[in-house]
Design a protein around this motif. Sequence first.
Motif, PDB file in Angstrom:
ATOM      1  N   GLN A   8       0.828  -1.209   0.000  1.00  0.00           N
ATOM      2  CA  GLN A   8       0.000   0.000   0.000  1.00  0.00           C
ATOM      3  C   GLN A   8       0.861   1.256   0.000  1.00  0.00           C
ATOM      4  OE1 GLN A   8      -2.707  -1.001   3.433  1.00  0.00           O
ATOM      5  NE2 GLN A   8      -4.224  -0.009   2.122  1.00  0.00           N
ATOM      6  N   VAL A   9       1.809   1.328   0.945  1.00  0.00           N
ATOM      7  CA  VAL A   9       2.689   2.483   1.054  1.00  0.00           C
ATOM      8  C   VAL A   9       4.129   1.991   1.014  1.00  0.00           C
ATOM      9  CG1 VAL A   9       3.386   4.494   2.395  1.00  0.00           C
ATOM     10  CG2 VAL A   9       0.999   3.720   2.455  1.00  0.00           C
ATOM     11  N   LEU A  10       4.889   2.503   0.071  1.00  0.00           N
ATOM     12  CA  LEU A  10       6.300   2.160  -0.043  1.00  0.00           C
ATOM     13  C   LEU A  10       7.123   3.407   0.260  1.00  0.00           C
ATOM     14  CD1 LEU A  10       8.575   0.214  -0.853  1.00  0.00           C
ATOM     15  CD2 LEU A  10       8.290   1.015  -3.208  1.00  0.00           C
ATOM     16  N   ILE A  11       8.014   3.308   1.228  1.00  0.00           N
ATOM     17  CA  ILE A  11       8.889   4.415   1.592  1.00  0.00           C
ATOM     18  C   ILE A  11      10.296   4.061   1.140  1.00  0.00           C
ATOM     19  CG2 ILE A  11       9.804   5.832   3.459  1.00  0.00           C
ATOM     20  CD1 ILE A  11       7.308   5.161   5.081  1.00  0.00           C
ATOM     21  N   ALA A  12      10.842   4.858   0.229  1.00  0.00           N
ATOM     22  CA  ALA A  12      12.202   4.646  -0.256  1.00  0.00           C
ATOM     23  C   ALA A  12      13.152   5.440   0.628  1.00  0.00           C
ATOM     24  CB  ALA A  12      12.329   5.090  -1.706  1.00  0.00           C
ATOM     25  N   GLY A  13      13.820   4.745   1.545  1.00  0.00           N
ATOM     26  CA  GLY A  13      14.743   5.394   2.461  1.00  0.00           C
ATOM     27  C   GLY A  13      14.307   5.244   3.901  1.00  0.00           C
ATOM     28  N   GLY A  14      15.219   4.794   4.746  1.00  0.00           N
ATOM     29  CA  GLY A  14      14.899   4.596   6.157  1.00  0.00           C
ATOM     30  C   GLY A  14      15.742   5.442   7.079  1.00  0.00           C
ATOM     31  N   GLY A  15      16.061   6.654   6.628  1.00  0.00           N
ATOM     32  CA  GLY A  15      16.769   7.594   7.491  1.00  0.00           C
ATOM     33  C   GLY A  15      15.789   8.372   8.342  1.00  0.00           C
ATOM     34  N   THR A  16      16.132   9.608   8.671  1.00  0.00           N
ATOM     35  CA  THR A  16      15.276  10.428   9.532  1.00  0.00           C
ATOM     36  C   THR A  16      13.875  10.586   8.952  1.00  0.00           C
ATOM     37  OG1 THR A  16      17.177  11.637  10.390  1.00  0.00           O
ATOM     38  CG2 THR A  16      15.025  12.686  10.612  1.00  0.00           C
ATOM     39  N   GLY A  17      13.777  10.961   7.686  1.00  0.00           N
ATOM     40  CA  GLY A  17      12.472  11.182   7.071  1.00  0.00           C
ATOM     41  C   GLY A  17      11.667   9.907   6.944  1.00  0.00           C
ATOM     42  N   GLY A  18      12.302   8.829   6.473  1.00  0.00           N
ATOM     43  CA  GLY A  18      11.584   7.580   6.253  1.00  0.00           C
ATOM     44  C   GLY A  18      11.034   6.971   7.531  1.00  0.00           C
ATOM     45  N   ILE A  19      11.851   6.937   8.581  1.00  0.00           N
ATOM     46  CA  ILE A  19      11.407   6.335   9.848  1.00  0.00           C
ATOM     47  C   ILE A  19      10.349   7.200  10.519  1.00  0.00           C
ATOM     48  CG2 ILE A  19      12.121   5.670  12.172  1.00  0.00           C
ATOM     49  CD1 ILE A  19      12.940   3.706   9.990  1.00  0.00           C
ATOM     50  N   THR A  20      10.552   8.523  10.523  1.00  0.00           N
ATOM     51  CA  THR A  20       9.554   9.404  11.147  1.00  0.00           C
ATOM     52  C   THR A  20       8.212   9.276  10.440  1.00  0.00           C
ATOM     53  OG1 THR A  20      11.302  10.963  11.764  1.00  0.00           O
ATOM     54  CG2 THR A  20       9.047  11.781  11.807  1.00  0.00           C
ATOM     55  N   LEU A  21       8.230   9.232   9.108  1.00  0.00           N
ATOM     56  CA  LEU A  21       6.983   9.116   8.361  1.00  0.00           C
ATOM     57  C   LEU A  21       6.326   7.762   8.600  1.00  0.00           C
ATOM     58  CD1 LEU A  21       5.015  10.328   6.293  1.00  0.00           C
ATOM     59  CD2 LEU A  21       6.296   9.097   4.546  1.00  0.00           C
ATOM     60  N   ALA A  22       7.104   6.690   8.600  1.00  0.00           N
ATOM     61  CA  ALA A  22       6.540   5.359   8.845  1.00  0.00           C
ATOM     62  C   ALA A  22       5.853   5.312  10.204  1.00  0.00           C
ATOM     63  CB  ALA A  22       7.641   4.305   8.767  1.00  0.00           C
ATOM     64  N   SER A  23       6.458   5.943  11.205  1.00  0.00           N
ATOM     65  CA  SER A  23       5.847   5.977  12.539  1.00  0.00           C
ATOM     66  C   SER A  23       4.538   6.745  12.530  1.00  0.00           C
ATOM     67  CB  SER A  23       6.819   6.608  13.546  1.00  0.00           C
ATOM     68  OG  SER A  23       7.948   5.795  13.747  1.00  0.00           O
ATOM     69  N   TRP A  24       4.502   7.871  11.794  1.00  0.00           N
ATOM     70  CA  TRP A  24       3.270   8.649  11.718  1.00  0.00           C
ATOM     71  C   TRP A  24       2.170   7.872  10.986  1.00  0.00           C
ATOM     72  CZ3 TRP A  24       1.079  12.575  14.045  1.00  0.00           C
ATOM     73  CH2 TRP A  24       1.886  13.435  14.799  1.00  0.00           C
ATOM     74  N   LEU A  25       2.526   7.164   9.937  1.00  0.00           N
ATOM     75  CA  LEU A  25       1.528   6.370   9.213  1.00  0.00           C
ATOM     76  C   LEU A  25       0.949   5.289  10.105  1.00  0.00           C
ATOM     77  CD1 LEU A  25       3.332   6.071   5.769  1.00  0.00           C
ATOM     78  CD2 LEU A  25       1.160   7.241   6.190  1.00  0.00           C
ATOM     79  N   ARG A  26       1.794   4.622  10.864  1.00  0.00           N
ATOM     80  CA  ARG A  26       1.309   3.570  11.772  1.00  0.00           C
ATOM     81  C   ARG A  26       0.455   4.171  12.891  1.00  0.00           C
ATOM     82  NH1 ARG A  26       0.718  -1.348  10.633  1.00  0.00           N
ATOM     83  NH2 ARG A  26       1.106  -1.958  12.786  1.00  0.00           N
ATOM     84  N   ARG A  27       0.798   5.399  13.292  1.00  0.00           N
ATOM     85  CA  ARG A  27       0.009   6.045  14.340  1.00  0.00           C
ATOM     86  C   ARG A  27      -1.373   6.434  13.832  1.00  0.00           C
ATOM     87  NH1 ARG A  27       1.431   8.447  19.072  1.00  0.00           N
ATOM     88  NH2 ARG A  27      -0.086   9.920  19.920  1.00  0.00           N
ATOM     89  N   LEU A  28      -1.427   6.986  12.609  1.00  0.00           N
ATOM     90  CA  LEU A  28      -2.702   7.442  12.063  1.00  0.00           C
ATOM     91  C   LEU A  28      -3.568   6.307  11.554  1.00  0.00           C
ATOM     92  CD1 LEU A  28      -1.539  10.594  10.017  1.00  0.00           C
ATOM     93  CD2 LEU A  28      -2.586  10.535  12.293  1.00  0.00           C
ATOM     94  N   ALA A  29      -2.935   5.256  11.024  1.00  0.00           N
ATOM     95  CA  ALA A  29      -3.691   4.141  10.428  1.00  0.00           C
ATOM     96  C   ALA A  29      -2.936   2.841  10.676  1.00  0.00           C
ATOM     97  CB  ALA A  29      -3.898   4.374   8.935  1.00  0.00           C
ATOM     98  N   PRO A  30      -3.096   2.238  11.850  1.00  0.00           N
ATOM     99  CA  PRO A  30      -2.343   1.027  12.197  1.00  0.00           C
ATOM    100  C   PRO A  30      -2.570  -0.135  11.234  1.00  0.00           C
ATOM    101  CG  PRO A  30      -3.409   1.966  14.131  1.00  0.00           C
ATOM    102  CD  PRO A  30      -3.957   2.697  12.952  1.00  0.00           C
ATOM    103  N   GLU A  31      -3.662  -0.099  10.490  1.00  0.00           N
ATOM    104  CA  GLU A  31      -3.951  -1.200   9.569  1.00  0.00           C
ATOM    105  C   GLU A  31      -3.204  -1.074   8.253  1.00  0.00           C
ATOM    106  OE1 GLU A  31      -6.472   2.166   8.306  1.00  0.00           O
ATOM    107  OE2 GLU A  31      -5.912   1.299  10.249  1.00  0.00           O
ATOM    108  N   LEU A  32      -2.536   0.049   7.983  1.00  0.00           N
ATOM    109  CA  LEU A  32      -1.857   0.259   6.715  1.00  0.00           C
ATOM    110  C   LEU A  32      -0.704  -0.728   6.522  1.00  0.00           C
ATOM    111  CD1 LEU A  32      -1.341   4.074   5.999  1.00  0.00           C
ATOM    112  CD2 LEU A  32      -2.703   2.440   4.708  1.00  0.00           C
ATOM    113  N   ASP A  33      -0.542  -1.159   5.281  1.00  0.00           N
ATOM    114  CA  ASP A  33       0.600  -1.973   4.894  1.00  0.00           C
ATOM    115  C   ASP A  33       1.719  -1.031   4.480  1.00  0.00           C
ATOM    116  OD1 ASP A  33       2.373  -3.797   3.761  1.00  0.00           O
ATOM    117  OD2 ASP A  33       1.320  -3.785   1.836  1.00  0.00           O
TER     118      ASP A  33
END
Length: 423
Positions: free
Chosen positions: A4-29
């Motif tokens: 569903q959501v692909l994040i290219a990069g796991g630095g500051t931006g990638g990890i912070t965004l992934a955490s926000w996505l899981r916070r807003l919609a825990p069901e997201l892939d």
Amino acid sequence: MHCQVLIAGGGTGGITLASWLRRLAPELDVTVVEPSSSHDYQSGWVLVAGGFVPMAETERSEASVMPEGVRWICSKVVAFDPEQHAVELIDGQRITYGVLVVALGLDLLWSAVDGLPAALGRHGVCSIYSRRFAMYTRDCLRRFQGGTALFTQPATAIKCGGAPQKIMHIADQQFKRRSGVGVKSRLIFCTAKSNLFPVPAFSEAMGAIAAAHGSEVRFRHDLVAVNGPERRAVFRVREQEGGQSHELELGFDLLHVVPPMAAPRVVAESPLAVNPTEGWVEVDPHSGQHLRYPDVFAIGDVGSFPTSKTAAAVRLQAPVVAANVQAVLQGRSVQGGYDGYSACPLITTDHSVMMVEFDYTKKPVSSFLVDPVKERWFAWLLERWGFPWIYWNRMLKAQPHEGAYLKPFTGLARRLGLMRWQR
């Protein structure tokens, strides 16, 4: 493979965004593609070089910061195909997505300066822009026995626009403490730009601080070559903006280099870029959404956001981009919300910092309801102890915030009907 959501990069931006996505919609892939097994608090490398913290405090494993429930693919994106909603990995695997977020940061172009790669880590040539050379920078400052110390800043966009001056001020203080035992120094700050900072009020204040320390500032001096064994640095100098240039050679006993920086080649050569020269992912500056591919977003340094490239900018971009990613997946319109906020805490001594905060208006703002164009001791406490803790324990974990660093200050601002002090 599809996600569903692909994040290219796991630095500051990638990890912070992934955490926000899981916070807003825990069901997201949510899937993150990141080749590195370690995660760095890069802002801490100047503290390492200054002798304030050990290197170990600035690094953790990538696995330890990956949000729970997020799939991590330890690989590298080598091509973007937005027409087919897909990316290609270095092993040839192809992944399709519902929404793509590019969070690849930027590349450091050490080889763009002739002779620099061979000189780094030797002959007094150092840099805080590398984990590898931050400790060597620390050693150079400690072993400095006097002479000329050069500090450079390139013409390109860089991570944390205040960092090149931070290390100069730290060096200045350390050298002066040893002046009684014969350490006499001349510090020269050579910047390829025509000002010290893009926000005029801060640029003026930075010039005054450098002058008070006795440091020389030379504008439109672009480092183009380094001769390590002979300890010579060559600059391309323009007497005025857009004018003719000539080369100037300066000798040094210590040379701190900030390399030219650019968007990663995989981005610059893709359809996502503004153009191959600019290289950045072409986004709306308020929403982070790509201007031509609505299912693509960018966060952090790789985006064409017209503001300084800092972790503070990522922290404010992340909740906006996360909400808009969710909106696209649900067929709703995206919303703006990011106002260009960025921050570059400028270390001026080992007990003072000027909190350089601003937004798209290019005017100083403050999360602490005080004039930010002043050096303050409490800001040093934040830079040394507060911000590292916030980075690991709040920012990367998507703890709620409203554009400021500490909740007591934002709470007070809300009660006063303000969000930030503005000059």
